[in-house]
Scaffold this active site. Structure first.
Site, PDB file in Angstrom:
ATOM      1  N   TYR A 152      -3.614  -1.679   9.735  1.00 42.61           N
ATOM      2  CA  TYR A 152      -3.193  -2.064   8.262  1.00 42.61           C
ATOM      3  C   TYR A 152      -2.224  -1.711   7.742  1.00 42.61           C
ATOM      4  CZ  TYR A 152      -4.305  -1.990   3.268  1.00 42.61           C
ATOM      5  OH  TYR A 152      -3.963  -2.144   1.778  1.00 42.61           O
ATOM      6  N   SER A 212       0.848  -1.236   0.119  1.00 41.11           N
ATOM      7  CA  SER A 212      -0.057   0.038  -0.072  1.00 41.11           C
ATOM      8  C   SER A 212       0.756   1.270  -0.003  1.00 41.11           C
ATOM      9  CB  SER A 212      -1.098  -0.143   1.163  1.00 41.11           C
ATOM     10  OG  SER A 212      -1.738   1.315   1.363  1.00 41.11           O
TER      11      SER A 212
END
Length: 262
Positions: free
Chosen positions: A167, A154
């Site tokens: 996350y 990410s």
């Protein structure tokens, strides 16, 4: 439909391959000739839909079910993969091995640190970090020399984004795993890379239904739009191809230039 068959004769496994970015990756690899194992955890309908789409486009795919984030998940996945692959008609050079492993499956916990519970923390790490670690570990004897491992990271690992702290931590750990594995597996000609999406149009991000947030995410890209799953799949296809044989241990920004402007 692309006519480039650069993955012909290869077998690929895409975790979380039935929806969102994973679905786009599965379809792209199949269009380019790969036999694709579409992994799913619970949504069999979505997996069969993706397999059906691939078949309708002239590709080859099969579904593999294994719940991630539970004890023995990697063993369960590979046992299911082995059984399903044995039932396929192997193409030239395919056999029973694996050429491309895409660790895409993941969940998010959209909460700042003050509101993350231990249960939240354990679950997001179990699925996003522990599962890929052991999937790779148990898959190394199946992965052929010259193979490809692609970890979906990410762009949030490169900026401060407190709203998804747990996350982002899981993805940062995956980035280190990429670097370490690239060093270890290089002698076998196996490349290992991370591909990092930004704000992408998928169901994993429920906040996209809020117009103001949607606009803010779109504005974060230099292109002024949200990423589409196909945008990420195209990058993964390149990294998984022979064209990227000299690229390993890299974190590849596939965010549309999120946060590079002022």
């Amino acid at each position: 439909m692309t006519t480039d068959m650069r993955h012909e004769g290869r077998t690929a496994l895409v975790t979380g391959g039935s929806r969102g970015i994973g679905r786009a990756i599965s379809r792209r690899l199949a269009r380019e000739g790969a036999l694709v194992a579409v992994h799913y955890g619970h949504d069999e309908t979505a997996a069969e839909r993706t397999v059906g789409e691939i078949t309708a486009e002239g590709g080859r795919a099969f579904a593999v079910r294994a719940e991630l984030g539970v004890a023995g998940d990697a063993v369960t996945l590979w046992e299911a993969f082995d059984r399903a692959l044995a039932e396929q008609d192997a193409g030239p050079g395919q056999g029973t091995g694996l050429d491309i492993l895409v660790n895409n499956a993941g969940i998010t916990v959209p909460r700042p640190i003050a509101h993350v519970t231990e249960e939240d923390y354990d679950r997001v790490f179990a699925i996003n970090t522990k599962a890929p670690f052991f999937i790779i570990q148990h898959g190394l004897d199946r992965l052929r020399d010259g193979g490809r491992i692609v970890n979906i990271s990410s762009v949030a690992t490169r900026v401060g984004f407190p709203a998804i702290v747990s996350y982002t931590m899981t993805k940062a750990a995956l980035d280190y795993l990429t670097l370490s594995l690239a060093t270890e597996l290089g002698p076998r000609g196996i490349t290992v890379n991370s591909v990092a999406p930004g704000f992408t149009e998928t169901e994993i991000n429920p906040t996209l239904s809020v117009p103001e947030i949607r606009q803010r995410y779109s504005d974060a890209s230099v292109f002024g739009r949200l990423g589409q799953p196909a945008d990420i799949a195209d990058v993964v296809s390149f990294v998984a191809s022979d064209d990227a044989r000299w690229v390993t241990g890299q974190w590849m920004d596939a965010s549309g230039g999120v946060h590079i402007g002022v």
